[in-house]
Scaffold this active site. Structure first.
Site, short mmCIF file in Angstrom:
data_model
loop_
_atom_site.label_atom_id
_atom_site.label_comp_id
_atom_site.label_asym_id
_atom_site.label_seq_id
_atom_site.Cartn_x
_atom_site.Cartn_y
_atom_site.Cartn_z
N TYR A 69 -0.46 -9.77 0.51
CA TYR A 69 0.57 -9.14 1.37
C TYR A 69 0.58 -9.79 2.74
O TYR A 69 -0.42 -10.31 3.22
CB TYR A 69 0.36 -7.63 1.46
CG TYR A 69 -0.95 -7.14 2.02
CD1 TYR A 69 -1.19 -7.10 3.39
CD2 TYR A 69 -1.95 -6.69 1.17
CE1 TYR A 69 -2.39 -6.63 3.89
CE2 TYR A 69 -3.16 -6.22 1.65
CZ TYR A 69 -3.37 -6.18 3.02
OH TYR A 69 -4.57 -5.72 3.51
N ARG A 129 -2.65 -11.92 3.61
CA ARG A 129 -3.99 -11.59 3.14
C ARG A 129 -4.15 -12.02 1.69
O ARG A 129 -3.29 -11.78 0.87
CB ARG A 129 -4.25 -10.07 3.19
CG ARG A 129 -4.30 -9.38 4.53
CD ARG A 129 -5.48 -9.67 5.43
NE ARG A 129 -6.72 -10.13 4.85
CZ ARG A 129 -7.72 -9.36 4.40
NH1 ARG A 129 -7.62 -8.05 4.45
NH2 ARG A 129 -8.82 -9.89 3.92
N HIS A 165 -7.22 -8.56 -2.52
CA HIS A 165 -8.53 -7.97 -2.26
C HIS A 165 -8.53 -6.49 -2.60
O HIS A 165 -7.47 -5.85 -2.65
CB HIS A 165 -8.95 -8.17 -0.79
CG HIS A 165 -8.01 -7.53 0.18
ND1 HIS A 165 -6.84 -8.12 0.59
CD2 HIS A 165 -8.03 -6.30 0.78
CE1 HIS A 165 -6.20 -7.32 1.42
NE2 HIS A 165 -6.91 -6.19 1.54
N HIS A 202 -10.58 -3.00 -1.27
CA HIS A 202 -11.52 -2.42 -0.29
C HIS A 202 -12.52 -1.53 -1.03
O HIS A 202 -12.14 -0.75 -1.90
CB HIS A 202 -10.76 -1.57 0.74
CG HIS A 202 -9.77 -2.36 1.54
ND1 HIS A 202 -10.07 -2.86 2.79
CD2 HIS A 202 -8.49 -2.74 1.29
CE1 HIS A 202 -9.02 -3.51 3.26
NE2 HIS A 202 -8.04 -3.46 2.36
N TYR A 208 0.84 -1.20 0.00
CA TYR A 208 0.00 0.00 0.00
C TYR A 208 0.87 1.25 0.00
O TYR A 208 1.94 1.27 0.64
CB TYR A 208 -0.87 0.05 1.26
CG TYR A 208 -2.07 -0.86 1.24
CD1 TYR A 208 -3.23 -0.51 0.56
CD2 TYR A 208 -2.04 -2.07 1.92
CE1 TYR A 208 -4.34 -1.34 0.56
CE2 TYR A 208 -3.13 -2.91 1.92
CZ TYR A 208 -4.28 -2.55 1.23
OH TYR A 208 -5.37 -3.38 1.24
#
Ligand SMILES: [Fe+2]
Length: 234
Positions: A144, A154, A157, A159, A105
């Site tokens: 990640y 994770r 995905h 959000h 991110y």
């Protein structure tokens, strides 16, 4: 609101548990005492109202927000936002945020050892049209690591936030990709007990929105309530 009667039908297991022990953060976040109802104020239930003028040009194409091109497999993510009975939710703000193709991110709290992409912010927004439709172009996010437990990763995905007509109506969820082996081991995904409800968080690969030689299409519909409601984060 205080004193109101909640008429909503409950469908046990279709929304994430507030306390799901394998998701370690939920142990600290989950209430340990009875909830206190706090009446909404007028500013929370009357706005803001968004219109086309609030949407920056290109905000729905995360591959075109820089002078350069982000690295990664390009994807088209589209779908409809609906009430129960498939009634469209029109003109509602949808925001997305995601990791880059390497699973990183663009955020100061993400310092894990994967590269940032100078041409990718991971953020986008758009409004639904009269049929409740939305469409984003992006790159497929990478998996990640996170420190929930030893060797925790994770699944890929994106959000999603669906704003609705006021601050108090905003809903947040996560979209997953079909065929991702990590879903089985993910405490956030598994905090929804009902298997069919979990499946509603997995986008469908879609030839109709796949752009030849350019991007793979994935379809993700969001249903706000009812028996087929999309699971939302509390
Ligand atoms: Fe995430």
């Amino acid at each position: 609101m205080a004193g109101s009667i909640d008429y909503r039908l409950r469908h046990p297991g279709t929304q994430p548990e507030l306390l799901y022990s394998p998701y370690v953060s939920s142990r600290k976040r989950a209430p340990t005492k009875p909830l206190i109802e706090i009446p909404h104020t007028i500013s929370e239930i009357t706005g803001p109202i968004f219109c086309a003028a609030d949407i920056s040009e290109g905000a729905c194409d995360l591959t075109k927000q820089s002078a350069g091109t982000p690295i990664g497999e390009r994807i088209v993510v589209s779908g409809r936002v609906m009430e129960e009975d498939a009634r469209p939710v029109r003109n509602t703000l949808i925001e997305i945020w995601q990791a880059n193709a390497a699973g990183r991110y663009l955020h100061k709290s993400d310092q894990h050892d994967a590269p940032l992409d100078p041409h990718f912010t991971g953020c986008g927004h758009t409004l639904t049209d009269d049929e409740g439709r939305y469409r984003f172009i992006s790159v497929r996010p990478g998996a990640y690591p996170w420190r929930n437990h030893t060797n925790a990763w994770r699944p890929a995905h994106i959000h999603f936030s669906v704003f609705g007509p006021a601050f108090a109506t905003r809903l947040i969820t996560q979209m997953y990709f079909p065929g991702d082996a990590l879903q089985t081991f993910d405490p956030i995904f598994n905090s929804i007990a009902d298997a069919q409800a979990r499946a509603r968080l997995i986008a469908a690969f879609d030839w109709d929105t796949t752009i030849p030689e350019t991007a793979l299409g994935f379809r993700f519909d969001i249903v706000l309530r009812g028996r087929h409601a999309t699971p939302m984060e509390k």
